[in-house]
Design a protein around this motif. Structure first.
Motif, PDB file in Angstrom:
ATOM      1  N   LEU A 170      -0.284  -6.159 -10.760  1.00 50.42           N
ATOM      2  CA  LEU A 170       0.725  -5.109 -10.693  1.00 50.42           C
ATOM      3  C   LEU A 170       1.775  -5.319 -11.775  1.00 50.42           C
ATOM      4  CD1 LEU A 170       2.005  -2.720  -9.076  1.00 50.42           C
ATOM      5  CD2 LEU A 170       3.157  -4.465  -7.684  1.00 50.42           C
ATOM      6  N   CYS A 171       2.195  -4.245 -12.431  1.00 45.55           N
ATOM      7  CA  CYS A 171       3.295  -4.311 -13.404  1.00 45.55           C
ATOM      8  C   CYS A 171       4.003  -2.959 -13.432  1.00 45.55           C
ATOM      9  CB  CYS A 171       2.791  -4.667 -14.799  1.00 45.55           C
ATOM     10  SG  CYS A 171       4.095  -4.695 -16.054  1.00 45.55           S
ATOM     11  N   MET A 172       5.300  -2.976 -13.117  1.00 52.76           N
ATOM     12  CA  MET A 172       6.091  -1.745 -13.085  1.00 52.76           C
ATOM     13  C   MET A 172       7.234  -1.775 -14.103  1.00 52.76           C
ATOM     14  SD  MET A 172       4.877   0.520 -10.959  1.00 52.76           S
ATOM     15  CE  MET A 172       6.225   1.528 -10.348  1.00 52.76           C
ATOM     16  N   ILE A 173       7.084  -2.555 -15.167  1.00 49.14           N
ATOM     17  CA  ILE A 173       8.158  -2.689 -16.157  1.00 49.14           C
ATOM     18  C   ILE A 173       8.467  -1.356 -16.839  1.00 49.14           C
ATOM     19  CG2 ILE A 173       6.713  -3.297 -18.159  1.00 49.14           C
ATOM     20  CD1 ILE A 173      10.004  -5.016 -17.168  1.00 49.14           C
ATOM     21  N   GLU A 174       7.494  -0.448 -16.890  1.00 47.61           N
ATOM     22  CA  GLU A 174       7.709   0.869 -17.512  1.00 47.61           C
ATOM     23  C   GLU A 174       8.332   1.878 -16.555  1.00 47.61           C
ATOM     24  OE1 GLU A 174       4.323   2.412 -19.933  1.00 47.61           O
ATOM     25  OE2 GLU A 174       3.271   0.673 -19.084  1.00 47.61           O
ATOM     26  N   HIS A 175       8.555   1.475 -15.312  1.00 43.79           N
ATOM     27  CA  HIS A 175       8.936   2.458 -14.295  1.00 43.79           C
ATOM     28  C   HIS A 175      10.189   2.038 -13.526  1.00 43.79           C
ATOM     29  CE1 HIS A 175       5.186   4.596 -15.005  1.00 43.79           C
ATOM     30  NE2 HIS A 175       4.558   3.434 -14.950  1.00 43.79           N
ATOM     31  N   PHE A 233       1.782   2.743  -6.210  1.00 38.12           N
ATOM     32  CA  PHE A 233       3.060   3.444  -6.347  1.00 38.12           C
ATOM     33  C   PHE A 233       2.912   4.936  -6.657  1.00 38.12           C
ATOM     34  CE2 PHE A 233       4.963  -0.845  -7.081  1.00 38.12           C
ATOM     35  CZ  PHE A 233       5.901  -0.777  -6.062  1.00 38.12           C
ATOM     36  N   PHE A 234       1.871   5.298  -7.404  1.00 36.44           N
ATOM     37  CA  PHE A 234       1.706   6.704  -7.787  1.00 36.44           C
ATOM     38  C   PHE A 234       0.455   7.320  -7.169  1.00 36.44           C
ATOM     39  CE2 PHE A 234       4.170   4.638 -11.148  1.00 36.44           C
ATOM     40  CZ  PHE A 234       5.303   5.429 -11.122  1.00 36.44           C
ATOM     41  N   GLY A 235       0.007   6.756  -6.065  1.00 41.98           N
ATOM     42  CA  GLY A 235      -1.179   7.264  -5.391  1.00 41.98           C
ATOM     43  C   GLY A 235      -2.189   6.162  -5.167  1.00 41.98           C
ATOM     44  N   LYS A 236      -3.243   6.487  -4.464  1.00 40.74           N
ATOM     45  CA  LYS A 236      -4.260   5.486  -4.137  1.00 40.74           C
ATOM     46  C   LYS A 236      -4.973   5.012  -5.395  1.00 40.74           C
ATOM     47  CE  LYS A 236      -8.166   4.629  -1.034  1.00 40.74           C
ATOM     48  NZ  LYS A 236      -9.077   5.200  -0.018  1.00 40.74           N
ATOM     49  N   GLU A 241       0.804  -1.225   0.000  1.00 40.81           N
ATOM     50  CA  GLU A 241       0.000   0.000   0.000  1.00 40.81           C
ATOM     51  C   GLU A 241       0.840   1.280   0.000  1.00 40.81           C
ATOM     52  OE1 GLU A 241      -2.101  -3.459   1.099  1.00 40.81           O
ATOM     53  OE2 GLU A 241      -0.408  -2.579   2.184  1.00 40.81           O
ATOM     54  N   LEU A 242       2.157   1.173  -0.103  1.00 42.63           N
ATOM     55  CA  LEU A 242       3.015   2.346  -0.066  1.00 42.63           C
ATOM     56  C   LEU A 242       3.228   2.941  -1.455  1.00 42.63           C
ATOM     57  CD1 LEU A 242       5.839   1.423   2.466  1.00 42.63           C
ATOM     58  CD2 LEU A 242       3.664   2.559   2.874  1.00 42.63           C
ATOM     59  N   SER A 243       3.311   4.259  -1.495  1.00 38.32           N
ATOM     60  CA  SER A 243       3.670   4.956  -2.734  1.00 38.32           C
ATOM     61  C   SER A 243       5.186   5.051  -2.836  1.00 38.32           C
ATOM     62  CB  SER A 243       3.069   6.363  -2.739  1.00 38.32           C
ATOM     63  OG  SER A 243       3.698   7.171  -1.747  1.00 38.32           O
TER      64      SER A 243
END
Length: 427
Positions: A241-246, A315-318, A153-155
């Motif tokens: 969840l997928c953060m491959i772009e980030h 990651f970028f907000g709720k 739940e953390l940004s």
């Protein structure tokens, strides 16, 4: 970029941490780019339905990983009851012979036992411990933990704040890809209440994926479907969840280990995700602009395993309504796993089968089918199945039986651990 972000990028080349449900999948994870692998034994982990490892398999897996300079972490992250504690002691005594690199723990009692029985073992605090602030990180560090896994739940801003307030040598691990639980950091009571199987003891039945209706008290038996804006009824069903772009943002936040969820996934899933994130991390380290130019390629590759559409989670907000899936609880599946290449054939029938390689079949395929060979170096080769033979050297037109030991000729050389997969028509 701030001074902190510049320092983080220079200082931290994050570990890629991959799940493994079995010895076979562990080897695939190692070969396809993991820096570390996390596994569960036959007790005290939160994936009771996973195949999990016997002590003998665990020892073999650790030996294989260490030969490839890859670490192995063992999960013991249940929330323990009184009855569990004697068994935990016995289990940790047995782990002395296995030599994993760390234990993943959430329960303070299990943590205490680990420190007593395995005093030199590195301990990582599981996301199940609800790690949401730097005070919690410092608490565990003071007790001797090396690493803490952030709550989902953390940004990124909150993770940066944690990094500023914890010791330099303390490590942050964060989930960056995989299924999202609808309960706070996986602390769920739905499964226990509805099915008698405790999610916090490793037996979750995933009731968040079920289809729900409403019954009015005075009208028993009359089921009214639950709709949200007429889109469907799967009201708890999160996207993956997928953060491959980030990758740049993850590195800049000071995260030390990028963790992939999925200790019940197939070898194809693990190979696909491990290889794609490995390429993305290495490309970013080499040249950020080059990494950015390849994002469409990473996104295409990461979609070649099962998934439930993608989101960036918290990651970028709720998250809002766009992170939910309302009309289905099924995975999207664009490719089917057929098997993993083994050794080249060297038997009595070598004249006929000299171009054949061993494969343990995972899904049906036939002679004449077009399949794709997934290479460790990032290449994909489109080939045609020329011939299939059983272990006795008899020619077959198809391979219909799961886990059948076969030899196949696909007209090209294979390396051990190459993945054979087939694109589905509904892609």
């Amino acid at each position: 970029m701030s001074d902190l972000e510049t320092d983080n990028k220079k200082r931290r080349h994050p570990e890629l941490l991959i799940p493994a449900s079995s010895l076979e999948v562990l080897k695939i994870a190692v070969v396809y780019g993991a820096d570390a692998v996390y596994i569960g034994g036959e007790a005290f982990g939160l994936r009771a339905k996973a195949k999990n490892f016997s002590l003998e398999e665990m020892a073999e897996g650790v030996e294989f990983a260490h030969k490839h300079n890859v670490k192995v972490y063992v999960t013991a992250n249940i929330l323990a009851h009184n009855r569990d504690l004697p068994g935990v002691r016995e289990y940790f005594e047995e782990l002395k012979q296995v030599h994993p690199d760390a234990l993943i723990i959430s329960d303070p009692a299990i943590f205490t036992i680990a420190k007593e029985i395995l005093p030199d073992m590195e301990i990582h605090i599981s996301t199940q411990a609800n790690n949401t602030n730097y005070g919690t990180f410092n608490f565990w560090y003071g007790l001797g933990a090396k690493r803490v896994v952030t709550a989902r739940e953390l940004s990124l801003e909150e993770i940066k704040e944690i990094r500023k307030h914890i010791p330099e040598d303390m490590e942050i691990e964060t989930f960056v890809h995989g299924a999202m639980c609808i309960s706070y950091s996986g602390r769920c009571l739905l499964s226990s209440f509805m099915a008698g199987r405790d999610a916090n003891q490793g037996a979750c039945t995933h009731p968040c994926r079920w289809k729900y209706s409403v019954v009015e008290e005075s009208r028993p038996g009359e089921y009214m479907p639950v709709y949200e804006n007429q889109r469907g009824t799967y009201i708890f069903n999160s996207k993956d969840l997928c953060m491959i772009e980030h990758i740049p943002e993850l590195v800049d936040s000071g995260i030390d280990s990028l963790k992939i969820e999925g200790r019940m996934k197939t070898a194809l899933y693990v190979a696909t995700v491990a290889r794609t994130y490995r390429m993305a991390i290495d490309d970013y380290k080499k040249d950020e602009e080059y990494y950015k130019s390849r994002i469409p390629f990473y996104k295409e590759e990461i979609s070649k395993c099962t998934y439930r559409q993608y989101t960036t989670g918290f990651f970028f907000g709720k998250p809002d309504e766009n992170t939910q899936i309302y009309d289905s609880n099924t995975y999207m599946k664009e490719y089917t796993y057929l098997g993993t290449a083994g050794e080249r054939y060297t038997g009595e029938n070598e004249t006929v089968m000299s171009n054949c390689y061993h494969i343990e079949q995972r899904n049906k395929f036939s002679v004449g089918e077009t399949v794709e060979i997934m290479k460790r170096n990032g290449e994909n080769q489109i080939v045609t199945v020329r011939a299939i033979y059983n272990e006795g050297g008899e020619r077959m037109e198809s391979a219909p039986h799961p886990k059948q030991s076969l030899y196949i000729d696909i007209g090209t050389e294979l390396n051990k651990y190459d993945i054979i997969r087939r694109a589905e028509e509904n892609k």
